[in-house]
Design an enzyme around this catalytic site. Structure first.
Site, mmCIF file in Angstrom:
data_model
loop_
_atom_site.group_PDB
_atom_site.id
_atom_site.type_symbol
_atom_site.label_atom_id
_atom_site.label_comp_id
_atom_site.label_asym_id
_atom_site.label_seq_id
_atom_site.Cartn_x
_atom_site.Cartn_y
_atom_site.Cartn_z
ATOM 1 N N ARG A 36 114.001 69.198 -38.890
ATOM 2 C CA ARG A 36 114.960 69.887 -39.765
ATOM 3 C C ARG A 36 115.228 69.083 -41.033
ATOM 4 O O ARG A 36 115.172 69.612 -42.146
ATOM 5 C CB ARG A 36 116.267 70.153 -39.007
ATOM 6 C CG ARG A 36 116.085 71.099 -37.829
ATOM 7 C CD ARG A 36 117.397 71.369 -37.118
ATOM 8 N NE ARG A 36 117.173 72.141 -35.895
ATOM 9 C CZ ARG A 36 118.047 72.981 -35.363
ATOM 10 N NH1 ARG A 36 119.221 73.171 -35.934
ATOM 11 N NH2 ARG A 36 117.769 73.629 -34.255
ATOM 12 N N LYS A 81 127.563 72.969 -25.814
ATOM 13 C CA LYS A 81 127.589 74.191 -26.611
ATOM 14 C C LYS A 81 126.382 75.088 -26.341
ATOM 15 O O LYS A 81 126.411 76.268 -26.662
ATOM 16 C CB LYS A 81 127.677 73.870 -28.103
ATOM 17 C CG LYS A 81 126.453 73.210 -28.693
ATOM 18 C CD LYS A 81 126.602 73.032 -30.195
ATOM 19 C CE LYS A 81 125.321 72.473 -30.817
ATOM 20 N NZ LYS A 81 125.393 72.402 -32.281
ATOM 21 N N ASP A 82 125.295 74.537 -25.744
ATOM 22 C CA ASP A 82 124.097 75.328 -25.468
ATOM 23 C C ASP A 82 124.178 76.102 -24.152
ATOM 24 O O ASP A 82 123.356 76.979 -23.901
ATOM 25 C CB ASP A 82 122.855 74.429 -25.417
ATOM 26 C CG ASP A 82 122.481 73.869 -26.770
ATOM 27 O OD1 ASP A 82 122.907 74.449 -27.791
ATOM 28 O OD2 ASP A 82 121.760 72.856 -26.810
ATOM 29 N N ARG A 128 114.492 75.905 -37.158
ATOM 30 C CA ARG A 128 114.377 75.479 -35.759
ATOM 31 C C ARG A 128 113.718 74.124 -35.738
ATOM 32 O O ARG A 128 113.210 73.638 -36.737
ATOM 33 C CB ARG A 128 113.529 76.477 -34.962
ATOM 34 C CG ARG A 128 114.255 77.721 -34.456
ATOM 35 C CD ARG A 128 115.230 77.431 -33.328
ATOM 36 N NE ARG A 128 114.663 76.609 -32.271
ATOM 37 C CZ ARG A 128 113.879 77.061 -31.295
ATOM 38 N NH1 ARG A 128 113.552 78.326 -31.238
ATOM 39 N NH2 ARG A 128 113.425 76.236 -30.367
ATOM 40 N N ARG A 187 126.986 81.735 -36.692
ATOM 41 C CA ARG A 187 128.291 81.143 -37.017
ATOM 42 C C ARG A 187 128.214 80.349 -38.317
ATOM 43 O O ARG A 187 129.114 80.428 -39.165
ATOM 44 C CB ARG A 187 128.729 80.236 -35.855
ATOM 45 C CG ARG A 187 129.975 79.415 -36.123
ATOM 46 C CD ARG A 187 130.237 78.452 -34.966
ATOM 47 N NE ARG A 187 129.063 77.666 -34.641
ATOM 48 C CZ ARG A 187 128.656 76.601 -35.340
ATOM 49 N NH1 ARG A 187 129.346 76.184 -36.366
ATOM 50 N NH2 ARG A 187 127.562 75.940 -34.980
ATOM 51 N N ARG A 188 127.155 79.587 -38.481
ATOM 52 C CA ARG A 188 126.998 78.809 -39.713
ATOM 53 C C ARG A 188 126.660 79.709 -40.894
ATOM 54 O O ARG A 188 127.189 79.529 -41.993
ATOM 55 C CB ARG A 188 125.910 77.752 -39.521
ATOM 56 C CG ARG A 188 126.327 76.605 -38.619
ATOM 57 C CD ARG A 188 125.190 75.643 -38.359
ATOM 58 N NE ARG A 188 125.640 74.489 -37.579
ATOM 59 C CZ ARG A 188 124.847 73.765 -36.794
ATOM 60 N NH1 ARG A 188 123.563 74.081 -36.688
ATOM 61 N NH2 ARG A 188 125.335 72.738 -36.121
ATOM 62 N N CYS A 215 126.494 81.844 -26.908
ATOM 63 C CA CYS A 215 126.540 80.636 -27.736
ATOM 64 C C CYS A 215 125.915 80.840 -29.112
ATOM 65 O O CYS A 215 126.026 79.975 -29.975
ATOM 66 C CB CYS A 215 125.858 79.479 -27.013
ATOM 67 S SG CYS A 215 124.088 79.686 -26.751
#
Length: 305
Positions: A154, A83-84, A148, A130-131, A243
């Site tokens: 996190r 996905k990156d 980040r 997106r989130r 992305c």
């Protein structure tokens, strides 16, 4: 680039984070099961030393250094989170997808809370548009904070009380180990909270000039995972979105049939467009195209700005 003997240990380029090293460790094990000895080669990326939002430091920040190391011969194989990767193919490299992990999104919250149970105005960490857009649609009251760092950093913001919750890819928690996966207080149904295209899939690359490395990575390719993840990425590519765009895609494989579902979201959570298409797994990219065309027809361009 120097092409080495087929029985020489393959250096696997990886970022230095715990998750990246763990993921690459899985790839190492899979390759060794196929008779290819391998070892990890840590490559420092700009994203590892710059804590600015990804949107500011650039799409592909986590993959460019790995590709440069691969091209220079520092490693013979590079391991990415699919996905990156930028959506444009890089013709210098052969890319395969091995067995895929769970694609769903996960919430890690204080006191075992779910998203619905978080108090009004709860502080939730994520920097992914997106989130953010989907969280705002479900809970407009949330105080969404930039986030980040690696998964320990996190989740540590929840433990310390700085945040009430964070949203993470469940695949990363599962790959990092049982203790990490157990921290998830909610794992979302993909139809409720849509993941990034190809979430849970790794992309493994080798230089096309290195026939032995290409043969090695092909030995661990999962054709179904590659087709499904490729179809999800096709939605992103056709929408000409990077992305970090508020675009999601997920898929379900049922025998030889593939269903791809794609979504585009307004950043403020006010609107979303979701479309899906089903067809034979052998036509995966065409299914991704059909989803993208349906999203365009429903006004995706307007939402993407």
């Amino acid at each position: 680039m120097t092409v080495t003997a087929p029985n020489e240990t393959l250096k696997l380029g990886t970022r230095g984070s715990v998750l990246a090293r763990t993921q690459t460790g899985h790839v190492k094990s899979w390759l060794e099961e196929q008779g290819y000895p391998a070892e990890l080669e840590i490559v420092t990326t700009a994203g590892d030393v710059n804590m600015a939002p990804v949107e500011r430091i650039g799409v592909g920040v986590f993959t460019q250094a790995l590709r440069e190391a691969l091209q220079a011969g520092q490693c013979r194989v590079a391991v990415h989170s699919f996905k990156d990767l930028p959506t444009a193919a890089d013709e210098r490299f052969e890319l395969i997808v091995p067995q895929r992990q769970d694609s769903r999104e996960a919430l890690v919250a204080r006191d075992g809370l779910t998203l619905a149970e978080l108090p009004e105005g709860a502080r939730v960490g994520t920097s992914a548009p997106r989130r953010i857009s989907q969280l705002k649609a479900m809970r407009p009251d949330l105080d969404i904070r930039p986030l980040r760092g690696n998964i320990d950093t996190r989740m540590g913001k929840v433990t310390s009380g700085e945040l009430d919750a964070v949203v993470l890819a469940y695949a990363g928690l599962v790959r990092a180990g049982e203790g990490y996966a157990a921290r998830a207080t909610q794992v979302f149904d993909p139809e409720e909270f849509m993941p990034a295209p190809a979430q849970g899939a790794l992309a493994i690359e080798a230089n096309v000039a290195d026939a032995d490395a290409v043969a090695a990575i092909r030995s661990i390719r999962d054709e179904v995972a590659q087709s499904a993840a490729g179809a999800e990425r096709r939605v992103l590519s056709r929408l000409e979105a990077g992305c970090t765009a508020p675009v999601a895609a997920t898929s379900v494989v049922d025998g030889d049939e593939l269903t791809v579902r794609g979504g585009v979201f307004a950043l403020d959570g006010s609107r979303q467009i979701v479309k899906e298409s089903t067809g034979p797994l052998s036509a995966a990219l065409a299914i991704g195209d059909a989803v993208a065309e349906a999203l365009f027809a429903a006004g995706a361009t307007e939402l993407l700005g």
